[in-house]
Scaffold this motif. Structure first.
Motif, PDB file in Angstrom:
ATOM      1  N   ASP A  65       0.869  -1.178   0.000  1.00  0.00           N
ATOM      2  CA  ASP A  65       0.000   0.000   0.000  1.00  0.00           C
ATOM      3  C   ASP A  65       0.907   1.229   0.000  1.00  0.00           C
ATOM      4  O   ASP A  65       1.247   1.773   1.044  1.00  0.00           O
ATOM      5  N   TYR A 205      -4.459  -4.164 -12.105  1.00  0.00           N
ATOM      6  CA  TYR A 205      -5.756  -4.588 -12.636  1.00  0.00           C
ATOM      7  C   TYR A 205      -5.681  -6.041 -13.087  1.00  0.00           C
ATOM      8  O   TYR A 205      -4.593  -6.609 -13.269  1.00  0.00           O
ATOM      9  N   ASP A 223     -10.688  -3.174  -2.326  1.00  0.00           N
ATOM     10  CA  ASP A 223      -9.888  -3.206  -3.543  1.00  0.00           C
ATOM     11  C   ASP A 223     -10.671  -3.980  -4.601  1.00  0.00           C
ATOM     12  O   ASP A 223     -11.887  -4.178  -4.463  1.00  0.00           O
ATOM     13  N   HIS A 224      -9.990  -4.429  -5.649  1.00  0.00           N
ATOM     14  CA  HIS A 224     -10.707  -5.073  -6.748  1.00  0.00           C
ATOM     15  C   HIS A 224     -11.400  -6.361  -6.328  1.00  0.00           C
ATOM     16  O   HIS A 224     -12.373  -6.790  -6.970  1.00  0.00           O
ATOM     17  N   ASP A 244      -7.612  -2.132  -8.904  1.00  0.00           N
ATOM     18  CA  ASP A 244      -7.454  -1.507  -7.591  1.00  0.00           C
ATOM     19  C   ASP A 244      -7.395   0.003  -7.785  1.00  0.00           C
ATOM     20  O   ASP A 244      -6.442   0.516  -8.391  1.00  0.00           O
ATOM     21  N   ARG A 248      -5.664   1.700  -2.868  1.00  0.00           N
ATOM     22  CA  ARG A 248      -6.206   0.402  -2.506  1.00  0.00           C
ATOM     23  C   ARG A 248      -5.332  -0.700  -3.111  1.00  0.00           C
ATOM     24  O   ARG A 248      -4.765  -0.523  -4.178  1.00  0.00           O
ATOM     25  N   GLY A 249      -5.275  -1.843  -2.440  1.00  0.00           N
ATOM     26  CA  GLY A 249      -4.611  -3.011  -2.986  1.00  0.00           C
ATOM     27  C   GLY A 249      -3.200  -2.750  -3.447  1.00  0.00           C
ATOM     28  O   GLY A 249      -2.381  -2.170  -2.737  1.00  0.00           O
ATOM     29  N   SER A 251      -2.264  -0.874  -6.047  1.00  0.00           N
ATOM     30  CA  SER A 251      -2.072   0.393  -6.759  1.00  0.00           C
ATOM     31  C   SER A 251      -1.424   1.427  -5.858  1.00  0.00           C
ATOM     32  O   SER A 251      -1.522   1.350  -4.636  1.00  0.00           O
ATOM     33  N   TYR A 370      -8.583   0.608   4.915  1.00  0.00           N
ATOM     34  CA  TYR A 370      -8.864   1.512   3.803  1.00  0.00           C
ATOM     35  C   TYR A 370      -9.686   2.729   4.236  1.00  0.00           C
ATOM     36  O   TYR A 370     -10.386   3.334   3.425  1.00  0.00           O
TER      37      TYR A 370
END
Length: 457
Positions: A65, A205, A223-224, A244, A248-249, A251, A370
């Motif tokens: 992160d 992604y 996230d995604h 993401d 988040r995640g 990214s 998050y």
């Protein structure tokens, strides 16, 4: 062998210097690749797993992160099993895209708690060097004893070997970003590909399915993986890009946050999709979808929005006037759990007596992780949840838009959908019978079928 200096660090171009006066190990390497690619290799979970650690050791990334306050959790283990794995948690303090990373590193036990051996501040800087770049690492230690222990453990040599391995990753073709990790490394995030946004931020992604392209936009505090169900269901008829969002995640998240950069992220993903794509999102993701469609014009082919949480009248209480500022203050103070509680009680409307039970669920910790994203979407939704009519000058969108509302949802959701239809052309308000606000996540198949019918006819 590393060079010792008693009075301070000397120029360590492509070498190692151990500076006893500041209890710091300096390592530097110059590469043929440019700063952008070196930055990617240090901030992308899949990339860093391919070179991080000394030769013969494999890195597994559990969390990355990259933003101030964000964490990088990883494990290093010898490939031959000859030693016990080592776990570490790095907490980012400074993140300046393509320029510098500062983080505090600490060893962790099997439960990801600090093992008490201390915190080791580390600074990584990136600078252009002709057509290539120089990466410098400065690892600091609290005292001379800690520095001696690091030297005895050959930490300097380990860093040097890692930076040598980095050269191999940087020399690989750029298309190798999406390839499999080397045999010396693995990552729990290796299924994700990456694209670089306009400001240099790495956006992670996954791309699945076939057919017309559609990009799934997640909401706050996920996230995604939070929208994986609807992404999977859509992939039966679409080429789906599930990503993401920044912060988040896997990214990146350079500061200060700017909602316009999220539109740039979607533009980069549309390029991945081939130049055009539909957008879909649920709840908080709808605001970003509308902003992106307005900004990107004909690159967006259509929208399917599930229950954008607009508050346009007195059908429910508006967001508090200082909602965004209060959230940002809580997160800045490190009060992430309190930020989640504030969002739940003051915006969602969860009764306060329900909060203790919610905190016992593991999902609460994920939301707290998050918590900063509540403020991010708060910026996007500024002026859209005040109990006043939607602004008539914010969006200009000509493509077909479906705004779906669950048949069992609160009345204000339909009021918001109708309000959007009143100010934009080509808006169709749909009903998803027997479902409520959770359908985008809990009932992905009927949501995907409704989206398919609307977008593909």
């Amino acid at each position: 062998m590393p060079e010792d200096t008693a009075d301070g660090a000397e120029d360590a171009a492509d070498g190692i210097v151990i500076d006893k006066s500041s209890n710091t190990i300096f390592i530097s390497r110059t590469y043929a690749a440019g700063v952008d690619r070196a930055w990617w290799a240090w901030t992308d979970a899949e990339a860093i797993s391919r070179w991080w650690g000394p030769r013969g050791w494999a890195a597994t990334v559990y969390e990355m992160d990259v933003r101030p306050g964000g964490r990088w959790r990883f494990q290093l283990a010898p490939v031959d099993g000859s030693a016990t794995p080592v776990r570490s948690i790095a907490t980012y303090k400074v993140v300046v895209a393509r320029a510098e990373l500062h983080y505090d590193d600490t060893f962790a036990d099997e439960t990801w708690q600090s093992d008490g051996t201390g915190t080791f501040p580390t600074a990584v800087t990136f600078a252009s060097a002709g057509t290539g770049c120089t990466v410098e690492v400065a690892a600091s230690f609290p005292d001379g004893q800690a520095l001696r222990r690091a030297v005895e453990l050959q930490m300097a040599e380990g860093y040097a070997e890692a930076l040598d391995r980095l050269g191999g990753v940087l020399d690989a073709p750029p298309s190798d970003h999406t390839g499999a990790p080397s045999t010396e490394g693995e990552t729990t995030m290796s299924a994700l590909s990456t694209v670089t946004s306009a400001d240099g931020t790495t956006i992670a992604y996954e791309k699945t399915g076939s057919g017309p392209a559609i990009i799934v936009i997640s909401t706050v505090a996920e996230d995604h993986t939070g929208v994986a169900g609807v992404a999977k269901a859509l992939s039966e008829h679409f080429t789906v890009i599930n990503f993401d969002r920044r912060g988040r995640g896997a990214s990146g998240d350079p500061q200060p946050y700017d909602p316009a950069r999220e539109i740039d992220d979607i533009a980069a993903l549309i390029d991945v999709a081939g130049g055009s794509a539909a957008l879909t999102g649920g709840s908080g993701g709808c605001g970003l979808a509308l902003d992106a469609a307005s900004a990107l014009g004909e690159k967006v082919t259509g929208l399917y929005l599930y229950e954008p949480p607009f508050i346009v009248d007195d059908s429910r209480p508006p967001a508090p006037a200082d909602y965004l500022e209060h959230l940002e203050a809580l997160v800045a103070a490190g009060k992430r759990s309190e930020a989640v509680e504030y969002f739940m009680t003051q915006l969602v409307g969860v009764p306060a007596e329900y909060i203790p039970a919610m905190k016992q669920d593991p999902s609460w910790d994920e939301m707290a992780k998050y918590a900063h994203t509540y403020a991010y979407d708060g910026q996007i939704f500024r002026g859209l949840q005040d109990g006043k009519p939607l602004p008539t000058d914010r969006w200009s969108i000509d493509v077909p838009i479906a705004v779906a509302v669950g048949g069992n949802s609160e009345a204000f959701m339909r009021q918001g959908a109708n309000a959007l239809a009143a100010i934009l052309p080509n808006v169709t308000v749909l009903t998803l019978p027997d479902h409520d606000h959770s359908a985008f996540w809990m009932a992905p198949e009927p949501v995907a079928e409704q989206a398919r019918t609307f977008l593909l006819g």
